[in-house]
Design a protein around this motif. Structure first.
Motif, short mmCIF file in Angstrom:
data_model
loop_
_atom_site.label_atom_id
_atom_site.label_comp_id
_atom_site.label_asym_id
_atom_site.label_seq_id
_atom_site.Cartn_x
_atom_site.Cartn_y
_atom_site.Cartn_z
N ASP A 148 0.94 -1.18 -0.07
CA ASP A 148 -0.01 0.06 -0.14
C ASP A 148 0.97 1.52 -0.05
OD1 ASP A 148 -2.32 -1.56 0.24
OD2 ASP A 148 -2.01 -1.83 2.39
N ILE A 149 2.20 1.08 0.34
CA ILE A 149 2.95 2.48 0.49
C ILE A 149 2.90 3.09 -0.63
CG2 ILE A 149 5.44 3.03 0.68
CD1 ILE A 149 5.61 0.55 2.68
N LEU A 150 3.40 2.53 -2.05
CA LEU A 150 3.56 3.36 -3.21
C LEU A 150 2.16 3.89 -3.67
CD1 LEU A 150 5.25 4.18 -5.53
CD2 LEU A 150 4.91 2.34 -6.51
N PRO A 151 1.16 3.24 -3.89
CA PRO A 151 -0.39 3.85 -4.16
C PRO A 151 -0.67 5.04 -3.25
CG PRO A 151 -0.38 1.48 -4.16
CD PRO A 151 0.72 1.88 -3.55
N LEU A 152 -0.73 4.86 -1.96
CA LEU A 152 -1.01 5.82 -0.98
C LEU A 152 0.10 7.23 -1.23
CD1 LEU A 152 -1.66 4.07 2.16
CD2 LEU A 152 -3.10 5.22 0.86
N LEU A 153 1.44 7.01 -1.53
CA LEU A 153 2.23 8.21 -1.92
C LEU A 153 1.96 8.93 -3.10
CD1 LEU A 153 5.80 6.52 -0.66
CD2 LEU A 153 4.58 8.15 0.42
N VAL A 154 1.60 8.12 -4.22
CA VAL A 154 1.29 8.93 -5.43
C VAL A 154 0.04 9.51 -5.36
CG1 VAL A 154 0.34 8.39 -7.46
CG2 VAL A 154 2.20 6.93 -6.76
N GLU A 155 -0.76 9.06 -4.41
CA GLU A 155 -1.95 10.10 -4.04
C GLU A 155 -1.76 11.56 -3.47
OE1 GLU A 155 -4.85 7.69 -1.88
OE2 GLU A 155 -5.04 6.31 -3.25
N ARG A 156 -0.50 11.28 -2.79
CA ARG A 156 -0.63 12.51 -1.91
C ARG A 156 0.74 13.36 -2.18
NH1 ARG A 156 -2.87 8.54 0.87
NH2 ARG A 156 -4.26 8.84 2.62
N PHE A 157 1.73 12.90 -2.78
CA PHE A 157 3.05 13.70 -2.98
C PHE A 157 3.38 13.49 -4.50
CE2 PHE A 157 3.16 12.02 1.28
CZ PHE A 157 3.75 13.02 1.87
N THR A 158 3.94 14.58 -5.12
CA THR A 158 4.72 14.56 -6.24
C THR A 158 6.26 14.12 -6.28
OG1 THR A 158 3.35 16.57 -6.81
CG2 THR A 158 5.48 16.36 -8.23
N PHE A 159 6.60 13.34 -7.12
CA PHE A 159 7.87 12.68 -7.07
C PHE A 159 8.93 13.52 -8.00
CE2 PHE A 159 5.04 9.25 -5.90
CZ PHE A 159 5.99 8.42 -5.16
N GLU A 160 10.00 14.00 -7.11
CA GLU A 160 10.95 14.72 -8.02
C GLU A 160 11.91 13.61 -8.50
OE1 GLU A 160 13.41 18.39 -6.89
OE2 GLU A 160 14.78 16.58 -6.31
#
Length: 499
Positions: free
Chosen positions: A359-371
């Motif tokens: 669940d880590i990556l899907p939740l991060l994609v929802e909340r943050f922008t990746f540099e």
């Protein structure tokens, strides 16, 4: 709960433990019956029945239950439960829950622990979480170096992972964290850069970063290290003191749900800690709130299946490779057992290892922008980690050849999309970025493995070889097929090796 009975049979044993709440007054009819047949029981009154706080009393049934040890254990169980107001609807603190689990382990003989634990979990659901916490604390308290890896892991990372990282300006995860800390400190020379490390453990990585900063002359920073394990934080504090870095650090033991930090942080680090959290949504919401508008959330973590299991498509490839391994390579050094057939072990059964990794990556994609986002590795994990990695010796040609083969298969299947990576290195922000730096086409969205798809392994070409079914290593120029792995101690070269 009124009128409900919980019956827990100890596997292979004689005794059943029954908690019942009768139809009497709100608290007076809580009681535990212990016996191996209906006509042979002992009633132990709950301490809730004793307004003067006296110890629970044993009453004989038709025939007294055998086993004074079991009686004593149950009496102590009720004494401990009553001190936490079990049955009164109160919510004990997490630390109290951990204390009771720890004390029960000391006073209850090993054969009686499973049924008592299941009974406690049923009548007191919060104790299940407390038990996991206690298991986690005991596991990591017993490990002196939590980042220690077998020699074959270093061979693999230096040969394959470091070249993957170098185009981005670093060769390993520690250099990744150092580069961002140095960058932010350089951009804010007149400020003290606030750095929060979540799930810092013994803080070895954070202290490593601080030592490097001292060597480069950077001093405008402060680390705040938080972890649920006070024993590990104490090790970190001692190490920081010994290295003359104590003034740059503060250490705090925390429970996520009660965590109320003040102020914002320019950098928030998660170094192999996210896969230990259950309440990821709460954690990421708090991190998003606490992160400075121009700050970065940096993570080095596991993003594979929960409990570090393999998804079916990866498990298929693991089993094929496992069948070609000599038996001497199949000893599990963590679980202390030989696995003739590979077991897709769920590491989250007891503690929190990989409890919600998928669940880590899907939740991060929802909340943050990746540099920055670099994802890698899947099947190779099995053969280089702490369980089976010690079976491989990087000084032996056969062992290196096998690891090279697995890595090549793994990388090809990940790039095709048939397998999804299990490791992630990421720099995230709350602001938009012009472009996410990533390896080839492996974007955060591409690397998400949803729980439901039926995925098939692809037919891929992993090297150029003159022999049908052969594999060539570009580094050591040996050639072999999977079917030859078990029988060959060395491999001939066909002279065309390339990857």
């Amino acid at each position: 709960m009124r009128g409900t009975t919980y019956d827990h049979l100890m596997r292979g044993g004689k005794y059943a433990l029954v908690w019942s709440e009768g139809a009497g007054s709100k608290y007076r009819d809580n009681r535990l019956r212990i016996g191996n047949e209906p006509t042979r029981d002992v009633i132990i009154e709950s301490a809730l029945d004793k307004p003067d706080g006296r110890e629970p009393v044993l009453h004989s049934g038709a025939r007294a239950a055998s086993g004074q040890t079991l009686k004593r254990c149950t009496r102590r169980l009720f004494r401990l439960c009553s001190r936490l107001d079990l049955g009164r609807g109160h919510k004990p603190r997490a630390q109290s829950l951990m204390n009771i689990i720890s004390r029960l382990k000391r006073i209850v003989p090993a054969p009686f622990r499973p049924p008592l634990r299941r009974c406690l979990h049923s009548i007191w659901p919060r104790s299940r979480y407390a038990h996991r916490v206690q298991q986690e604390l005991e596991t990591y308290n017993a490990i002196e170096n939590v980042h220690d890896l077998p020699a074959i892991a270093h061979y693999w990372s230096e040969k394959y992972v470091a070249p993957l990282f170098r185009p981005f300006g670093f060769a390993n995860s520690i250099e990744f964290f150092r580069s961002y800390v140095a960058r932010i400190c350089g951009e804010r020379p007149a400020e003290t850069v606030a750095i929060l490390s979540v799930g810092a453990g013994n803080c070895a990585s954070e202290i490593n970063i601080a030592e490097w900063l001292r060597e480069t002359g950077i001093e405008n920073y402060r680390f705040e290290c938080v972890d649920i394990n006070p024993a590990l934080l104490k090790r970190g504090a001692s190490l920081a003191e010994a290295k003359g870095l104590a003034r740059y650090f503060t250490f705090s033991s925390f429970d996520l749900n009660a965590w109320r930090p003040s102020g914002q942080y320019h950098l928030i680090l998660a170094i192999q800690s996210l896969h230990h959290f259950v309440d990821l949504e709460i954690l990421f919401e708090k991190i998003h709130e606490l992160l400075h508008p121009d700050g970065y959330f940096l993570a080095d973590d596991m993003i594979g299946r929960n409990g570090h299991q393999r998804w079916p498509e990866a498990l298929k490839l693991v089993n094929e490779l496992w069948g070609e391994l000599p038996d001497t390579y199949k000893f599990n050094h963590l679980l202390k057992r030989h696995e003739k057939e590979y077991e897709n072990w769920d590491c989250s059964k007891e503690g929190f290892e990989g409890i919600r990794a998928q669940d880590i990556l899907p939740l991060l994609v929802e909340r943050f922008t990746f540099e920055l986002f670099i994802a890698f590795s899947n099947v190779i994990d099995i053969f280089v980690d702490r369980c089976f990695g010690p079976n491989f010796d990087p000084a032996k040609e056969w062992d290196r050849a096998f690891i090279d083969l697995v890595q090549a298969l793994d990388a090809a299947q990940i790039e095709s999309g048939a397998l999804k990576p299990t490791h992630m290195l990421a720099a995230m922000t709350k602001s938009s970025v012009e472009r996410t730096k990533m390896y080839k086409h492996l974007s955060p969205e591409f690397c998400i493995r949803r729980p439901d798809p039926h995925v098939r392994l692809r037919d891929v070409t992993i090297g150029s070889c003159e022999r049908p079914g052969g594999y060539c290593s570009s580094s050591s120029r040996y050639c072999f097929s999977i079917g030859e792995l078990r029988s060959r101690s060395s491999f001939p070269s066909c002279g065309s090796g390339s990857l």
